[in-house]
Design a protein around this motif. Sequence first.
Motif, PDB file in Angstrom:
ATOM      1  N   PRO A 261      13.346-104.794 -53.931  1.00  0.00           N
ATOM      2  CA  PRO A 261      14.518-104.866 -54.726  1.00  0.00           C
ATOM      3  C   PRO A 261      14.001-104.514 -56.152  1.00  0.00           C
TER       4      PRO A 261
ATOM      5  N   GLN B 124      13.924-102.560 -48.350  1.00  0.00           N
ATOM      6  CA  GLN B 124      14.955-101.574 -48.215  1.00  0.00           C
ATOM      7  C   GLN B 124      14.639-100.225 -47.905  1.00  0.00           C
TER       8      GLN B 124
ATOM      9  N   LEU C 169      15.811 -96.250 -47.703  1.00  0.00           N
ATOM     10  CA  LEU C 169      16.994 -95.819 -48.052  1.00  0.00           C
ATOM     11  C   LEU C 169      16.744 -94.317 -47.379  1.00  0.00           C
TER      12      LEU C 169
ATOM     13  N   GLU D  84      23.655 -95.718 -48.582  1.00  0.00           N
ATOM     14  CA  GLU D  84      23.348 -96.977 -49.151  1.00  0.00           C
ATOM     15  C   GLU D  84      22.425 -98.277 -48.792  1.00  0.00           C
TER      16      GLU D  84
ATOM     17  N   ARG E 229      23.166-101.816 -41.854  1.00  0.00           N
ATOM     18  CA  ARG E 229      22.900-101.903 -43.507  1.00  0.00           C
ATOM     19  C   ARG E 229      22.114-103.215 -43.476  1.00  0.00           C
TER      20      ARG E 229
ATOM     21  N   TYR F  95      13.176 -93.118 -47.952  1.00  0.00           N
ATOM     22  CA  TYR F  95      12.470 -93.766 -49.157  1.00  0.00           C
ATOM     23  C   TYR F  95      12.232 -95.403 -48.760  1.00  0.00           C
TER      24      TYR F  95
ATOM     25  N   GLN G 204      12.282 -98.951 -50.854  1.00  0.00           N
ATOM     26  CA  GLN G 204      12.089 -99.466 -51.995  1.00  0.00           C
ATOM     27  C   GLN G 204      12.599-100.953 -51.949  1.00  0.00           C
TER      28      GLN G 204
ATOM     29  N   TRP H 159      18.760-102.763 -45.036  1.00  0.00           N
ATOM     30  CA  TRP H 159      17.769-103.865 -45.817  1.00  0.00           C
ATOM     31  C   TRP H 159      17.235-104.619 -44.516  1.00  0.00           C
TER      32      TRP H 159
END
Lengths: 113, 112
Positions: free
Chosen positions: B39, B88, B90, B105, B9, B35, B37, B108
């Motif tokens: 924040p 991050q 995903l 979830e 995570r 993906y 992303q 990071w």
Amino acid sequence: QQQVKQSPQSLIVQKGGISIINCAYENTAFDYFPWYQQFPGKGPALLIAIRPDVSEKKEGRFTISFNKSAKQFSLHIMDSQPGDSATYFCAAPISGGYNKLIFGAGTRLAVHP
Amino acid sequence: EADIYQTPRYLVIGTGKKITLECSQTMGHDKMYWYQQDPGMELHLIHYSYGVNSTEKGDLSSESTVSRIRTEHFPLTLESARPSHTSQYLCASSESVGHTIYFGEGSWLTVV
């Protein structure tokens, strides 16, 4: 190039108010338009989706309105609550040799008590 | 609840290290996606797979690579991490393009 244009970038609404987020798309592979909701620290989750054999779909306080001729669809959140505060993403299956969902840039919604 | 799992995570690593982000789903979905992303920002598709031994690059150029040897497993690898890779990541899966995409979830990654 931006194939799915989402607006506004951010939105502040008072509790009980209506939140409206708009999306415009270019060419789609087929008709399927979802909205995803993302809370901080979590992955996005499907909120509501429409397949436009209808122009509107309602689930509880959430409604998608679809205008095929204008290539636009929108999310309406009625009676907005602080728990609705999140980032919302629209998506569309953009054509171009293969089919996949393209997401809009996201709208950060803050509902104030 | 989506049955899609990402590990780790959270990860902080030094520049030049090799890392692999793991992603597994138990729904039997053929389609899987990665993906990227930052924040609160938009989702950028960096890799996708339509099935075993099928992988394609997404819209956002990425120095990462992926593999799909098993239906349920779609790991992402960075051979030499750089601070610009801090973000991050995903992982997601779906039955098909016109069906719900289920997201994990997120992982990071911070490269120092």
